[in-house]
Design a protein around this motif. Sequence first.
Motif, PDB file in Angstrom:
ATOM      1  N   PHE A  83       0.983  -1.222   0.030  1.00  0.00           N
ATOM      2  CA  PHE A  83      -0.313  -0.008  -0.116  1.00  0.00           C
ATOM      3  C   PHE A  83       0.927   1.392   0.109  1.00  0.00           C
ATOM      4  O   PHE A  83       1.000   2.513  -0.941  1.00  0.00           O
ATOM      5  N   PHE A  84       1.880   1.723   0.759  1.00  0.00           N
ATOM      6  CA  PHE A  84       2.788   2.349   0.972  1.00  0.00           C
ATOM      7  C   PHE A  84       3.637   2.633  -0.288  1.00  0.00           C
ATOM      8  O   PHE A  84       3.835   4.086  -1.583  1.00  0.00           O
ATOM      9  N   ILE A  85       3.951   1.660  -0.681  1.00  0.00           N
ATOM     10  CA  ILE A  85       4.584   1.748  -2.586  1.00  0.00           C
ATOM     11  C   ILE A  85       3.964   2.256  -3.370  1.00  0.00           C
ATOM     12  O   ILE A  85       4.171   3.319  -4.021  1.00  0.00           O
ATOM     13  N   PHE A  86       2.632   2.116  -3.215  1.00  0.00           N
ATOM     14  CA  PHE A  86       1.330   2.823  -4.550  1.00  0.00           C
ATOM     15  C   PHE A  86       1.176   3.633  -4.136  1.00  0.00           C
ATOM     16  O   PHE A  86       1.545   5.034  -4.809  1.00  0.00           O
ATOM     17  N   LEU A  87       1.451   4.644  -2.620  1.00  0.00           N
ATOM     18  CA  LEU A  87       0.631   4.870  -2.225  1.00  0.00           C
ATOM     19  C   LEU A  87       1.525   6.557  -2.267  1.00  0.00           C
ATOM     20  O   LEU A  87       2.246   7.709  -2.969  1.00  0.00           O
ATOM     21  N   LEU A  88       3.319   6.138  -2.459  1.00  0.00           N
ATOM     22  CA  LEU A  88       4.244   7.184  -2.648  1.00  0.00           C
ATOM     23  C   LEU A  88       4.289   7.272  -3.825  1.00  0.00           C
ATOM     24  O   LEU A  88       4.196   8.569  -4.293  1.00  0.00           O
ATOM     25  N   TYR A 106       1.848   6.469 -14.392  1.00  0.00           N
ATOM     26  CA  TYR A 106       0.703   6.732 -13.288  1.00  0.00           C
ATOM     27  C   TYR A 106      -0.379   5.783 -14.280  1.00  0.00           C
ATOM     28  O   TYR A 106      -0.891   5.405 -13.327  1.00  0.00           O
ATOM     29  N   SER A 107      -0.581   5.869 -15.005  1.00  0.00           N
ATOM     30  CA  SER A 107      -2.012   5.302 -16.200  1.00  0.00           C
ATOM     31  C   SER A 107      -1.663   4.132 -15.401  1.00  0.00           C
ATOM     32  O   SER A 107      -2.977   3.257 -16.031  1.00  0.00           O
ATOM     33  N   PHE A 108      -0.795   3.634 -15.570  1.00  0.00           N
ATOM     34  CA  PHE A 108      -0.286   2.241 -16.302  1.00  0.00           C
ATOM     35  C   PHE A 108      -0.340   1.347 -14.130  1.00  0.00           C
ATOM     36  O   PHE A 108      -1.241   0.363 -14.877  1.00  0.00           O
ATOM     37  N   PHE A 109       0.226   1.584 -13.492  1.00  0.00           N
ATOM     38  CA  PHE A 109      -0.045   1.825 -11.942  1.00  0.00           C
ATOM     39  C   PHE A 109      -1.635   1.443 -12.093  1.00  0.00           C
ATOM     40  O   PHE A 109      -1.816   0.182 -10.943  1.00  0.00           O
ATOM     41  N   LEU A 110      -2.302   2.702 -12.023  1.00  0.00           N
ATOM     42  CA  LEU A 110      -3.506   2.330 -11.473  1.00  0.00           C
ATOM     43  C   LEU A 110      -4.277   1.630 -12.837  1.00  0.00           C
ATOM     44  O   LEU A 110      -5.209   0.877 -12.000  1.00  0.00           O
TER      45      LEU A 110
END
Length: 277
Positions: A83-88, A106-110
């Motif tokens: 969670f913190f990796i994605f949040l960062l 950003y679009s790829f990870f979302l």
Amino acid sequence: LKERFFVWGNTWCLIKANYFCGVGAGNWKIFFPSCGLQGLSSAEDDFYTPGELEFINISVQRPHNDLLQVLSETGKIGFSLLFFIFLLLIIKTTINRNSNTQILFYSFFLGFLLSSQFDFPKERTEHGFLIGMYLPILLMNITGIKKNNFILPSNMKFFIVALFIIFNLFILSFLFNRIRGEIFTKELYTQKFNKNWDKVISLAKKAKANQYYTDPFAIPLSWYEGLGFFMKNDFYNANVQFAEAYSLNPYNIYVISNLGTTKELLGNREEAKVLFK
């Protein structure tokens, strides 16, 4: 859709029972039946599930929700790290939102995160490859790190290279054993179909010698070995192997029923009753 909700509900059962540390990476399909299979419409009424009256035979491989699977397997610790990796990444990318490259990542990870809600992209090779390729580039863009910033002393470079080589040799050794175990297991299926029980026993031993202890359906290789002994009327060795299989997967219906059967045949009726209860 009903089955999907049922699987997610059982996964929440695992999460609540193992909230902090989880059931262990890769162990979801082993512990999933511990919450019961009643209500799973695709189940066949052939075998019993522990603690319930109806007989059910089904093997569910994954919850089709990577976030739930990570939370159930690694608990609060592993999920918080993810969670913190994605949040960062989200925070840093938002701050640097004028960069087209970062917006693309950003679009790829979302998209990856959305897909994880209904599928299992973390198990797919192509998704893992893209994550491994994009993440370092994204971090360099976000932090502004350049190639020339990485200037290390010669002795440190040697240490890092040596550590990298040792680590990769370990991984290659593990992969080699894994591949050999899968080859032996595939041949074991064929020999089981052909009822060549000596071969089944031999191949199960070879697979286990390569640190390959369960097949893709979470059935322990010891169960196959025990089955070979059982079909040869060697109930003592069959019981030993079924007991070993039970220690690896105490919720598998084949393991439970066969261990109970051999205990009954060996005169341990009370122990057999506990298993068939």
